[in-house]
Enzyme design. Structure first.
Site, PDB file in Angstrom:
ATOM      1  N   LYS A  20       0.857  -1.194   0.000  1.00  0.00           N
ATOM      2  CA  LYS A  20       0.000   0.000   0.000  1.00  0.00           C
ATOM      3  C   LYS A  20       0.888   1.236   0.000  1.00  0.00           C
ATOM      4  CE  LYS A  20      -3.922   2.134   2.472  1.00  0.00           C
ATOM      5  NZ  LYS A  20      -4.877   2.016   3.598  1.00  0.00           N
ATOM      6  N   SER A  29      -9.936   2.145   2.730  1.00  0.00           N
ATOM      7  CA  SER A  29      -9.041   2.932   1.904  1.00  0.00           C
ATOM      8  C   SER A  29      -8.002   2.108   1.148  1.00  0.00           C
ATOM      9  CB  SER A  29      -8.286   3.927   2.786  1.00  0.00           C
ATOM     10  OG  SER A  29      -7.426   3.247   3.692  1.00  0.00           O
ATOM     11  N   SER A  85     -10.347  -0.220   6.892  1.00  0.00           N
ATOM     12  CA  SER A  85      -9.717  -0.056   5.578  1.00  0.00           C
ATOM     13  C   SER A  85      -9.047  -1.305   5.015  1.00  0.00           C
ATOM     14  CB  SER A  85      -8.691   1.088   5.622  1.00  0.00           C
ATOM     15  OG  SER A  85      -9.353   2.321   5.646  1.00  0.00           O
TER      16      SER A  85
END
Lengths: 484, 482
Positions: free
Chosen positions: A77, A152, A176
């Protein structure tokens, strides 16, 4: 078709030299090249680094010194700082930012020889539940490209779901990891707060942020959690708690395990088909010998309001460092200091980030602090207490991960409250600092449904065990989007 | 109307650690700009603070030295504001729950009495970087070397009643932190900075007047002048029928006045909240006890001990105790010589201090070791050297490597104590000066000194002056009777 294998299978194949890490990494890099233009899961692809890591893994393996995960591809990420590789956090503010250091999680992955394929797309500064808040554009859900992958950590979820990577990292502040895992038919782990170091992981809400993983099965997650978990002296909030062998207990029997079903998670807002999937999962666990018990988490309904005070309050302070002075975006030709601040931040941040900074600044202001921040912290204690009480009666808590399946792109962008509600079942876990996993539990109108299992502090090994047992007796997690 | 001044002081003492409060970067002063600022000091994304253990130990030492409570649990908070030299956009500082609570400091007033000044609290925090506004063509230069340097902010009660008292408090505190070796006390380098809260009220009134805060005054002299100016300004305001505004003011030492800071710089809502990156700081009583064992003797304790143990005057004792290295030197010498303490004090604080002063050296760097000093004092004590010769020997000692006994031997400086030898010289002098003798005999007593001088001169200063006096008196009396 190397991408159809699980990470565990790849590790075995590499050990047996059925193919090389270079072949494996090249295969995934090709998949990214061919499929990511549609999904937009990656912000940066690190082809050269991935190939050189693979080459080194191959050499080490020939020399007999390779870690068993050496050469396995991973997607990171873009919230984890990577030395020499751009780290944007999904924001224009950091479009030009290259960290001179690796996050501890990245460092540990590198030490094991995992090959980073690239940095995945995400909601800006991890604020969002749809991945539509990224400066780099929305990510599309591989199960239906007209829908969101969740957020997210949407890029990581889409990448693994589309088999552009066998495993990916994420962060979970209010859901998330778990929410996109549910929306993309993945197994997603949010460990106990303090289990994985936050050093080098760009902060959104420090007391809630926790790094974790997306994979295709609990078995795969166990292998990578093993190398990423553990105390880090660079993070004062990481916990010096022994790291058990997560793979060793995967096969333990579930006989006598007590699973609690919280009534507050099965109310009007829940899609009935999801409720149905969860009840089917309960039946599987009963068959596996678990005892099912109805429980109550009475303060559940307070979790979203408490979260939307605490997280913005912390974010308003955490994001003050992006001031256009030392790094990151700086506006053109500022006339004075105030202009420099105002325009750099106005241009650098997107609207959701600005919204939360403003909410948080307000909540911490003189005269409001007691009514908002302090009250929210008190509620947080009550929520934690709910779980502590529940864990006196049960070992795990089972429920839906999300109230609904993946929604359409643009469907909720103008309705933040409705967007915030997609995390209604996940947020309280962050407020309480507990570990939880979302795992595939069925489908509703051809869209994945996730179930969430919540454990007590540092129960990751047990959580992986009960998901693994479920996955030995179901095949939801093996289903793939069309075209993979 | 008679006015009473009320002063409370906030002192920022930079803690003398090697590394910063939340990072491993060095704290040394004077490095090239931005060479001592790591990713944490620069607040790059994702970095986290880790508390320096040494900083906690130093704060505990301070707490113990002023009889304060060391909090078992203290909390670091974020003080949020934007400024270019504040990298994170917030300063990490203890707010509601400081590590040191309560306590007091005894200060010596001009009239010799002791006043007890309350200490409200002392808390840990980090320093900011420096903004440099000159030499950048209308731009601002930023140096982050100082960012993250550990500070202990020590807040006094509003117990001080004059600028002089304020200075005495500061000097006492300054001595204390250097004694504890937690701060180098260098005011020019900003290691010991002071903000003064000043107000006035009609004498006898219980309620406090409105205060002004004078920021960052960097010398004892300026603190005194700034407070004096501010007190007069406030009195004048009130007497004109105006009101004192609660505000932050800067002292301008060139113009000797205080001026309000721009309101923009002070109208801040700092939005304090506990820093989620740092857990509450827990200092167990066991740890405090361990630290207590390592505490040095404090200035007050030392002063009292010196008065009793060595029978020094309060003045000598407090001067010595006020400077740890000086006190240590004094005691080291005293251990090596049977000479009385008063003689040691006179030499250490007299000739030695003067010589050190001349070349701007601290006692800790004295070229004259306690051993050499003791050697000199031994010979004074056993009357080998007269005071005058001792000074001569001291000069030689100061310049070179020789020791006292060698110098005495080489230069033949032993005191002449043989009466017959002295008498011989006296006779010679009397014989050489018949005129003066006649005048003396005629009643001109003043000429006695002339004879003493001549005798000393003849003996090249070696004759014991007391013996010379006695023998000369006798001899002259004898001559009169002839």
């Amino acid at each position: 078709m190397l991408h159809l294998k699980t990470l565990s299978e790849m590790a075995d194949d590499l050990a047996e030299k059925r193919y090389s890490a270079t072949e494996l990494v090249t295969h995934f890099l090709n998949r990214i090249q061919n499929h990511d233009s549609e999904l937009n899961a990656f912000i940066t692809v690190t082809k050269e680094q991935a190939l050189s890591t693979a080459k080194k893994a191959d050499q080490d393996r020939m020399a007999g010194t390779a870690h068993k995960l050496a050469g396995i591809p991973i997607a990171q990420k873009d919230i984890f700082c990577t030395k020499g590789i751009k780290t944007t956090c999904g924001s224009f503010m950091l479009d030009n930012f290259i960290a001179p250091y690796d996050a501890t999680l990245i460092e540990r992955c590198n030490q094991a020889g995992l090959a980073t394929l690239g940095k995945t797309n995400m909601d800006e500064f991890a604020m969002g539940s749809s991945n539509e808040n990224s400066y780099y554009g929305p990510v599309r859900n591989p199960w239906d490209v007209t829908r969101v992958p969740g957020g997210s950590s949407g890029g990581s979820a889409a990448a693994v779901a589309a088999r552009l990577a066998p495993i990916a990292t994420g962060t979970d502040t209010g859901g998330s990891i778990r929410q996109p895992a549910a929306l993309c038919n993945l197994t997603g782990l949010k460990p106990t707060y303090g289990r994985i170091s936050r050093y080098g992981m760009i902060a959104y809400a420090s007391s809630l942020d926790q790094g974790g993983l997306f994979g295709l099965s609990a078995e795969d997650l166990a292998l990578v959690l093993q190398i990423t978990a553990g105390f880090d002296e660079k993070d004062s909030t990481s916990v010096d708690h022994a790291v058990p062998d997560y793979s060793k207990t995967l096969h333990d029997s579930l006989q006598g395990v007590r699973i609690g079903i919280p009534k507050e998670y099965f109310t009007a807002g829940l899609n009935p088909q999801i409720a149905h999937c969860i009840h089917e999962a309960i039946k599987v666990y009963e068959k596996l010998g678990a005892t099912i018990k109805d429980i109550s988490l009475p303060h559940s309904d307070l979790s979203i309001p408490a979260y939307y005070v605490i997280a913005p309050a912390e974010c308003s302070s955490n994001l003050s460092r992006y001031d256009g002075i030392r790094y990151g975006h700086r506006c053109e030709n500022p006339v004075d200091l105030s202009d420099l601040y105002r325009r750099s931040r106005a241009e650098g941040f997107g609207s959701e980030v600005k919204r939360r900074i403003m909410i948080g600044t307000y909540a911490l202001s003189a005269g409001y602090y007691d009514a908002y921040y302090l009250k929210a912290q008190q509620i947080r204690q009550l929520i934690r207490q709910d779980f502590v009480e529940a864990f006196k009666e049960v070992d795990f808590i089972l429920g839906p991960t999300t109230p609904d399946t993946a929604f359409k792109l643009g469907e909720k962008t103008n309705d933040p409250i409705s967007m915030y509600l997609s995390d209604i079942y996940t947020i309280s876990v962050n407020l309480a600092g507990l570990p939880a996993i979302s795992a595939p539990a069925g489908f509703s109108d051809n869209l994945p449904v996730g179930m969430q299992l919540i454990g007590s502090d540092f129960s990751e090994a047990k959580l992986l065990n009960i998901i693994h047992q479920f996955q030995q007796h179901t095949d939801w997690h093996k289903r793939m989007p069309e075209g993979v | 109307m008679e006015w009473e001044t009320v002063i409370g002081l906030e002192v920022h003492a930079q803690l003398a650690t090697k590394s910063k409060i939340f990072s491993g970067a060095a704290t040394a002063y004077g490095a090239e700009p931005n060479t001592q600022a790591c990713a944490i000091d620069l607040a790059l994304p994702g970095v986290l603070p880790v508390l320096n253990r040494e900083v906690v130990i130093m704060a505990v030492k301070f707490g113990l030295s002023v009889g304060a409570e060391v909090a078992e649990r203290s909390v670091f908070a974020r003080k949020n504001y934007f400024y270019p030299d504040l990298p994170k956009g917030y300063q990490i500082s203890q707010f509601e729950l400081p590590i040191v609570k309560g306590g007091s400091l005894d200060i010596l007033l001009e009239d010799g009495s002791i006043k007890r000044v309350g200490i409200t609290r002392a808390h840990l925090e980090e320093d900011a970087g420096k903004s440099l506004h000159e030499d950048f063509n209308g731009m601002t230069g930023l140096d982050f070397n100082r960012a993250g340097t550990p500070l202990l902010e020590i807040v006094s009660e509003p117990d001080l009643r004059s600028a002089k008292e304020a200075v005495s408090y500061l000097k006492t505190l300054h001595t204390l932190v250097r004694y504890l070796e937690i701060c180098d006390g260098n005011m020019q380098e900003g290691s010991f900075r002071c903000d003064a809260n000043v107000s006035v009220r009609p004498k006898g009134q219980a309620a406090l007047g409105t205060r002004a805060e004078i920021k960052n005054v960097n010398s004892f002299r300026f603190v005194e002048k700034a407070i004096e100016y501010e007190v007069q300004r406030q009195i004048a305001l009130i007497e004109r029928g105006e009101k004192v505004k609660q505000e932050t003011r800067l002292y301008d030492s060139d113009k000797n006045e205080t001026r309000p800071m721009r309101s923009k710089e002070e109208a801040n809502d700092y939005r304090y909240f506990p820093d989620p990156d740092l857990l509450p700081l827990c200092v167990t009583s066991e740890w405090v006890e361990k630290i207590r064992q390592t505490m040095p003797e404090l200035p007050t304790q030392k002063r009292v001990r010196f008065e009793h143990q060595y029978e020094l005057s309060a003045y000598d004792a407090s001067l010595l105790a006020g400077h740890k290295a000086l006190a240590d030197y004094f005691e080291a010498v005293l251990k090596l010589t049977p000479a009385p303490a008063k003689l040691v004090v006179n030499w250490v604080m007299g000739d030695l201090a003067a010589a050190l002063n001349k070349v701007n050296l601290d006692i800790s760097k004295s070229p004259l070791s306690p051993e050499k000093m003791a050697g000199l004092l031994n010979r004074i004590h056993d009357n080998t050297l007269s005071g005058k010769l001792a000074k001569e020997v001291f000069e030689v000692l100061w310049e070179g490597n020789a020791d006292t006994d060698t110098i005495i031997k080489e230069r033949g400086l032993e005191q002449m104590t043989d009466s017959s030898e002295i008498e011989k010289i006296i006779q010679q002098i009397i014989d050489k000066n018949p005129t003066q003798l006649a005048e003396y005999q005629a009643g001109k007593d003043r000429l006695f000194a002339f004879f003493v001088g001549q005798v000393m001169k003849e003996s090249r200063g070696k004759a014991n002056p007391e013996q010379v006096n006695a023998l000369l008196k006798e001899k002259l009396k004898g001559e009169m009777n002839v």
